[in-house]
Design an enzyme around this catalytic site. Structure first.
Site, PDB file in Angstrom:
ATOM      1  N   HIS A  48     -13.520  13.163  36.603  1.00 31.63           N
ATOM      2  CA  HIS A  48     -12.534  13.253  35.516  1.00 31.63           C
ATOM      3  C   HIS A  48     -12.802  14.530  34.718  1.00 31.63           C
ATOM      4  O   HIS A  48     -13.954  14.792  34.341  1.00 31.63           O
ATOM      5  CB  HIS A  48     -12.702  12.096  34.526  1.00 31.63           C
ATOM      6  CG  HIS A  48     -12.473  10.722  35.077  1.00 31.63           C
ATOM      7  ND1 HIS A  48     -11.310  10.017  34.843  1.00 31.63           N
ATOM      8  CD2 HIS A  48     -13.256   9.911  35.828  1.00 31.63           C
ATOM      9  CE1 HIS A  48     -11.403   8.826  35.423  1.00 31.63           C
ATOM     10  NE2 HIS A  48     -12.567   8.727  36.028  1.00 31.63           N
TER      11      HIS A  48
ATOM     12  N   HIS B 254     -14.415  10.568  42.564  1.00 37.69           N
ATOM     13  CA  HIS B 254     -13.553  11.466  41.779  1.00 37.69           C
ATOM     14  C   HIS B 254     -14.265  11.887  40.504  1.00 37.69           C
ATOM     15  O   HIS B 254     -15.077  11.153  39.949  1.00 37.69           O
ATOM     16  CB  HIS B 254     -12.219  10.800  41.443  1.00 37.69           C
ATOM     17  CG  HIS B 254     -12.351   9.466  40.788  1.00 37.69           C
ATOM     18  ND1 HIS B 254     -12.640   8.323  41.506  1.00 37.69           N
ATOM     19  CD2 HIS B 254     -12.249   9.088  39.499  1.00 37.69           C
ATOM     20  CE1 HIS B 254     -12.699   7.291  40.681  1.00 37.69           C
ATOM     21  NE2 HIS B 254     -12.480   7.728  39.446  1.00 37.69           N
TER      22      HIS B 254
HETATM   23  P1  5GP Z   1     -12.427   5.287  37.495  1.00 33.67           P
HETATM   24  O1  5GP Z   1     -12.306   4.168  36.481  1.00 33.67           O
HETATM   25  O2  5GP Z   1     -12.539   4.739  38.907  1.00 33.67           O
HETATM   26  O3  5GP Z   1     -13.477   6.298  37.164  1.00 33.67           O
HETATM   27  O4  5GP Z   1     -11.071   6.082  37.382  1.00 33.67           O
HETATM   28  C1  5GP Z   1      -9.920   5.784  38.095  1.00 33.67           C
HETATM   29  C2  5GP Z   1      -8.793   6.534  37.459  1.00 33.67           C
HETATM   30  O5  5GP Z   1      -7.681   6.536  38.340  1.00 33.67           O
HETATM   31  C3  5GP Z   1      -8.313   5.893  36.132  1.00 33.67           C
HETATM   32  O6  5GP Z   1      -8.469   6.835  35.071  1.00 33.67           O
HETATM   33  C4  5GP Z   1      -6.843   5.568  36.403  1.00 33.67           C
HETATM   34  O7  5GP Z   1      -5.995   5.806  35.302  1.00 33.67           O
HETATM   35  C5  5GP Z   1      -6.499   6.475  37.580  1.00 33.67           C
HETATM   36  N1  5GP Z   1      -5.446   5.966  38.431  1.00 33.67           N
HETATM   37  C6  5GP Z   1      -5.313   4.685  38.875  1.00 33.67           C
HETATM   38  N2  5GP Z   1      -4.233   4.576  39.664  1.00 33.67           N
HETATM   39  C7  5GP Z   1      -3.667   5.819  39.735  1.00 33.67           C
HETATM   40  C8  5GP Z   1      -2.526   6.344  40.410  1.00 33.67           C
HETATM   41  O8  5GP Z   1      -1.790   5.641  41.121  1.00 33.67           O
HETATM   42  N3  5GP Z   1      -2.257   7.660  40.220  1.00 33.67           N
HETATM   43  C9  5GP Z   1      -3.038   8.458  39.443  1.00 33.67           C
HETATM   44  N4  5GP Z   1      -2.684   9.741  39.317  1.00 33.67           N
HETATM   45  N5  5GP Z   1      -4.130   8.007  38.804  1.00 33.67           N
HETATM   46  C10 5GP Z   1      -4.437   6.692  38.944  1.00 33.67           C
END
Ligand code: 5GP
Ligand code: ZN
Length: 132
Positions: free
Chosen positions: A99, A97
């Site tokens: 951001h 993903h």
């Molecule tokens: P990472 O740390 O893997 O780059 O980002 C994962 C992102 O997913 C985090 O910013 C977190 O807030 C988001 N996230 C985690 N669980 C959920 C969810 O159930 N729904 C949504 N919309 N975002 C989520």
């Protein structure tokens, strides 16, 4: 089952802002700043290392469009585009993903780089190692 696959399948609700055949964009549940958006491929890829070329091109173009739209509609002048690939980089959801994080005056968000000072030789060695 992967959380973002569940979101893509509609088994977990999300606030969608864009969808096409290849990707989906929705609001991050934890808004680092207002408008913080995640863009995912519909097909599951763990991270940047396994993402295929066609999907990567498409997702980056959608990231560009979403950023421009957020800039206009939320009246911001800046965004950070971020991908965490791998646990050490802070990846918590193992479905690739991107951001998109809008930036505001005094938003208190800290994205910091530490500074390693390299000699010219070290720069040259590094180039020789990683040039494509
Ligand atoms: P990472 O740390 O893997 O780059 O980002 C994962 C992102 O997913 C985090 O910013 C977190 O807030 C988001 N996230 C985690 N669980 C959920 C969810 O159930 N729904 C949504 N919309 N975002 C989520
Ligand atoms: Zn997945």
């Amino acid at each position: 089952m992967c959380l973002f696959c569940e979101i893509k399948n509609g088994n977990i609700p999300s606030y969608k802002i864009y969808e096409d055949d290849v990707c989906l964009a929705f609001l991050d549940i934890s808004q680092a700043t207002i408008g913080h958006t995640l863009i995912i491929p519909k097909k599951h890829f763990d991270d940047i290392f396994s993402l295929d070329e066609e999907t990567a091109k498409h997702i980056f173009d959608i990231t560009r469009k979403i950023s421009k739209n957020i800039k206009e509609k939320l009246n911001v002048s800046a965004v950070n585009i971020l991908n965490n690939s791998g646990e050490l980089a802070g990846q918590t959801i193992k479905h690739f993903h991107i951001h998109v994080i809008p930036r505001y005056e005094n938003d208190n968000l800290k994205i910091e780089f530490s500074s390693n000072k390299l000699s010219p030789e070290q720069f040259t060695d590094l180039v020789n190692k990683i040039k494509l």
